[in-house]
Design an enzyme around this catalytic site. Structure first.
Site, short mmCIF file in Angstrom:
data_model
loop_
_atom_site.label_atom_id
_atom_site.label_comp_id
_atom_site.label_asym_id
_atom_site.label_seq_id
_atom_site.Cartn_x
_atom_site.Cartn_y
_atom_site.Cartn_z
N HIS A 59 -12.85 20.08 5.25
CA HIS A 59 -13.68 18.95 5.68
C HIS A 59 -14.92 18.74 4.81
O HIS A 59 -15.65 17.76 5.02
CB HIS A 59 -14.13 19.16 7.12
CG HIS A 59 -15.09 20.31 7.23
ND1 HIS A 59 -14.66 21.63 7.18
CD2 HIS A 59 -16.43 20.34 7.32
CE1 HIS A 59 -15.73 22.42 7.25
NE2 HIS A 59 -16.81 21.67 7.34
N HIS A 74 -19.02 15.45 2.83
CA HIS A 74 -18.63 15.90 4.18
C HIS A 74 -17.74 14.84 4.79
O HIS A 74 -18.16 13.70 4.98
CB HIS A 74 -19.87 16.14 5.04
CG HIS A 74 -19.57 16.98 6.23
ND1 HIS A 74 -18.98 16.48 7.37
CD2 HIS A 74 -19.77 18.30 6.45
CE1 HIS A 74 -18.83 17.45 8.24
NE2 HIS A 74 -19.30 18.56 7.71
#
Length: 164
Positions: A59, A74
């Site tokens: 992620h 992110h």
């Protein structure tokens, strides 16, 4: 160094950092930047700059530029809870990447089905907030096209590279 330009890691709508649906990011606690609300579907996430991968999680990817600046990509909010589901990481820690190079394949439907926001911050670590500005022609940005500008980079500051 002066004049670092970061390209958008994905295509989507530009989101000011204060509107990111996570208090840590929206308050600028990780660092300055902006976010993108990506178009849903299968996305190819690209490196926003040249540099070395120093953290690689499904992620989130942290790249250290040649000037020593940490850049965090992110993907989504709270997507760490997916334990990698929906993400295929294409890079490894220690690998050198170039701006626009694919770094992650992201099936956003997994995050959507789990109820997580897709809003994806791009953070510049170790610089003053006023040094970072959006240069994309908002409200949309195309992946691989100029997105953020860092006016000045003080490579004597060591960026905090933890916490992905």
């Amino acid at each position: 160094m002066t004049g670092l330009v970061l390209v958008a890691p994905v295509s989507g709508d530009v989101v000011p950092m204060v509107n990111v649906p996570d208090p840590v990011f929206s308050a600028g606690l990780v660092g300055p930047g902006a976010a993108i609300e990506p178009f849903q579907g299968g996305l190819t996430v690209v490196a926003p700059c040249d540099g070395t991968i120093v953290k690689s999680k499904p992620h989130g990817i942290v790249i250290r530029t040649d000037a020593g600046v940490g850049v965090l990509v992110h993907l989504g909010i709270d997507t760490i809870r997916l334990d990698g589901a929906g993400f295929t990481t294409l890079v490894r820690e220690g690998q050198y990447v170039t701006a626009g190079q694919p770094i992650v394949l992201w099936n956003t439907s997994v995050a959507v089905e789990a109820g997580y926001a897709l809003c994806s911050p791009l953070i510049v670590m170790g610089v003053k907030p006023e040094a970072v500005s959006v240069i994309a022609q908002a409200p949309k940005v195309e992946g691989g096209k100029p997105f953020l500008s860092v006016a000045t980079v003080d490579s004597s500051q060591e960026p905090a590279l933890g916490g992905v």
